[in-house]
Design a protein around this motif. Sequence first.
Motif, mmCIF file in Angstrom:
data_model
loop_
_atom_site.group_PDB
_atom_site.id
_atom_site.type_symbol
_atom_site.label_atom_id
_atom_site.label_comp_id
_atom_site.label_asym_id
_atom_site.label_seq_id
_atom_site.Cartn_x
_atom_site.Cartn_y
_atom_site.Cartn_z
ATOM 1 N N ILE A 141 0.838 -1.205 0.000
ATOM 2 C CA ILE A 141 0.000 0.000 0.000
ATOM 3 C C ILE A 141 0.872 1.254 0.000
ATOM 4 O O ILE A 141 0.693 2.156 -0.826
ATOM 5 N N PHE A 142 1.828 1.318 0.922
ATOM 6 C CA PHE A 142 2.684 2.496 1.022
ATOM 7 C C PHE A 142 3.571 2.665 -0.217
ATOM 8 O O PHE A 142 3.822 3.794 -0.664
ATOM 9 N N THR A 143 4.056 1.559 -0.762
ATOM 10 C CA THR A 143 4.894 1.632 -1.961
ATOM 11 C C THR A 143 4.110 2.224 -3.126
ATOM 12 O O THR A 143 4.601 3.102 -3.845
ATOM 13 N N GLN A 144 2.887 1.755 -3.310
ATOM 14 C CA GLN A 144 2.053 2.263 -4.404
ATOM 15 C C GLN A 144 1.698 3.730 -4.187
ATOM 16 O O GLN A 144 1.700 4.530 -5.135
ATOM 17 N N GLU A 145 1.411 4.090 -2.942
ATOM 18 C CA GLU A 145 1.087 5.488 -2.648
ATOM 19 C C GLU A 145 2.284 6.397 -2.900
ATOM 20 O O GLU A 145 2.133 7.514 -3.392
ATOM 21 N N ALA A 146 3.468 5.937 -2.549
ATOM 22 C CA ALA A 146 4.675 6.722 -2.802
ATOM 23 C C ALA A 146 4.881 6.939 -4.296
ATOM 24 O O ALA A 146 5.292 8.039 -4.726
ATOM 25 N N ILE A 147 4.582 5.934 -5.082
ATOM 26 C CA ILE A 147 4.702 6.052 -6.541
ATOM 27 C C ILE A 147 3.716 7.104 -7.059
ATOM 28 O O ILE A 147 4.057 7.946 -7.884
ATOM 29 N N GLU A 148 2.495 7.044 -6.550
ATOM 30 C CA GLU A 148 1.472 7.997 -6.984
ATOM 31 C C GLU A 148 1.849 9.426 -6.603
ATOM 32 O O GLU A 148 1.625 10.379 -7.351
#
Length: 230
Positions: free
Chosen positions: A220-227
């Motif tokens: 979740i955090f990895t994807q949010e950081a990408i966004e």
Amino acid sequence: MRKKLTLGILTAMVLSLGSPAFAAEKKQEVTVAKDAPNIAIMLDASGSMAKKMNGVSKYELAKNEAFSFGSKLENTNVLMRVFGSEGNNKNSGKVQSCNAIRGVYGFQMYDEQSFRNSLNGIGPTGWTPIANALQDAKNAFDQLNSNGKNIVYLLTDGEETCGGNPVKVATELRKSDRDTVVNVIGFDYEGDFHGQLTSIAKAGGGEYFQAKTKNDIKKIFTQEAIELSK
């Protein structure tokens, strides 16, 4: 000869410290763009977060993923709050715990050592004052002199237990002057998927994420950081 050599080294050091390249590097370490996003990480430290998963408390697992998330954020103001970390989870400690919103890391660029040190000595203890935690985030956003988007990541394993109305506060956050979003991560949350946590995210214009494991939080955090980097 030795004195001259020493003097030369000191002179070179002074010149390098005063060089434009060094000044730019130093400035970059402490400032972010005016329109940079403002990220508030609200971490649950209530007693239930002491439950262990594979020998490690949920609090420690969540905390470490918050560290990792912060390290991925560039040109971003980051804030960390911990709630419910005082008193105890009995009636005798409820008042203290429900008012325990600890501002461990104020809005600034992520600095790994400072971020980690900010949580030293804090462990999961008491009740779950989600409404107070969100209100604290709102107060912090209101004090910012920034044009950036405000984003909350509320990480908890349960619903409000202090009598507050987190859905109402999330609504107020969403309606604030700046573009504000409240996201919720339900970690090992055993309640109804359509319950309070989902309602908080909906009222805050954000998303509800269900995380059953540490790896789920990481994803979740990895994807949010990408966004956020787009």
